[in-house]
Enzyme design. Structure first.
Site, mmCIF file in Angstrom:
data_model
loop_
_atom_site.group_PDB
_atom_site.id
_atom_site.type_symbol
_atom_site.label_atom_id
_atom_site.label_comp_id
_atom_site.label_asym_id
_atom_site.label_seq_id
_atom_site.Cartn_x
_atom_site.Cartn_y
_atom_site.Cartn_z
ATOM 1 N N SER A 170 0.679 -1.447 0.073
ATOM 2 C CA SER A 170 0.101 -0.730 0.072
ATOM 3 C C SER A 170 0.908 1.137 0.057
ATOM 4 O O SER A 170 1.638 1.253 0.753
ATOM 5 C CB SER A 170 -0.812 -0.181 1.368
ATOM 6 N N THR A 171 0.403 2.368 -0.193
ATOM 7 C CA THR A 171 0.827 3.719 -0.528
ATOM 8 C C THR A 171 1.714 3.720 1.212
ATOM 9 O O THR A 171 2.800 4.278 0.771
ATOM 10 C CB THR A 171 0.250 4.852 -0.614
ATOM 11 N N CYS A 172 0.608 4.048 1.882
ATOM 12 C CA CYS A 172 1.285 4.180 3.266
ATOM 13 C C CYS A 172 2.210 3.398 3.960
ATOM 14 O O CYS A 172 2.826 3.144 4.831
ATOM 15 C CB CYS A 172 -0.415 3.829 3.935
ATOM 16 N N SER A 173 2.690 1.829 3.758
ATOM 17 C CA SER A 173 3.755 1.065 3.536
ATOM 18 C C SER A 173 5.137 1.549 2.562
ATOM 19 O O SER A 173 5.710 0.730 2.710
ATOM 20 C CB SER A 173 3.443 -0.187 3.825
ATOM 21 N N SER A 174 4.852 2.453 2.126
ATOM 22 C CA SER A 174 6.324 2.846 0.861
ATOM 23 C C SER A 174 7.571 2.711 1.390
ATOM 24 O O SER A 174 7.514 2.889 2.888
ATOM 25 C CB SER A 174 5.651 4.613 0.189
#
Length: 153
Positions: free
Chosen positions: A93-97
Site C-alpha cells: 500500500s502507499t502508506c507502507s512505502s
C-alpha cells in the site's frame, strides 16, 4: 461606485471553478471507466494464471486499485521484471512505502505469509488505458512462465 471599491472579476478563479465543476459532473463516468479497467485486468489475469488470488475480491473496494498475488512469484522478482517491461506496480500500500515486511493488513485478513510475500498492487487512473492493462498482463504471464520453467528444471 457609491463608496464601494471597484475591482476586476477573478477570471482565472471563475474558469478554474467551472473546470472543476465540469470534471465533477463527469466523475461517475470516469469511475466506471477505471473500474472497468480494474475488473478487466483481474478477469484476464485470472484467466491467464488461474491460481492468481485477488485480495478483497467480491467486497466493496476502490475502483482504482487491485491487490493480488500470483503464488510462487515473489513481489521482489515481479517488480524487477515488470520494471524491465516498462510496467509500474507496487508491492504494498502507499502508506507502507519503503517497508520490507509483509503487509499487516494481509496478515490481519488471514493471508498466509508465503502468499503475502507475492502481493502486488496495480493502480489505475485518468491516464490508464486498456493497452496498459494488456501490457501488465503480458508481463505477469511472462514472469509466471519463467518461474514455472525454473521450478520444473
Amino acid at each position: 461606485q457609491r463608496g464601494l471599491r471597484a475591482g476586476s472579476e477573478n477570471l482565472s478563479g471563475i474558469a478554474g471553478f467551472g473546470a472543476a465543476a465540469h470534471v465533477l459532473s463527469n466523475a461517475d463516468g470516469e469511475r466506471a471507466r477505471i473500474a472497468h479497467l480494474r475488473d478487466h485486468f483481474e478477469t484476464a489475469l485470472k484467466a491467464a494464471i488461474p491460481e492468481t488470488v485477488i485480495f478483497g475480491e467480491g467486497a466493496p473496494r476502490l475502483c482504482s486499485t487491485s491487490g493480488f498475488a500470483v503464488p510462487g512469484l515473489t513481489s521482489e522478482t515481479a517488480l524487477i521484471g515488470l520494471d524491465l517491461d516498462g510496467v509500474m506496480m507496487s508491492s504494498g500500500s502507499t502508506c507502507s512505502s519503503g517497508k520490507v515486511a509483509v503487509s499487516h493488513v494481509l496478515a490481519a485478513m488471514g493471508v498466509e505469509e508465503s502468499l503475502a510475500a507475492c502481493a502486488l498492487r496495480a493502480s489505475f487512473g485518468w491516464s490508464s488505458t486498456m493497452d496498459d492493462v494488456h501490457a501488465a498482463i503480458h508481463s505477469l504471464v511472462k514472469l509466471h512462465e519463467r518461474v514455472r520453467a525454473r521450478e520444473a528444471a
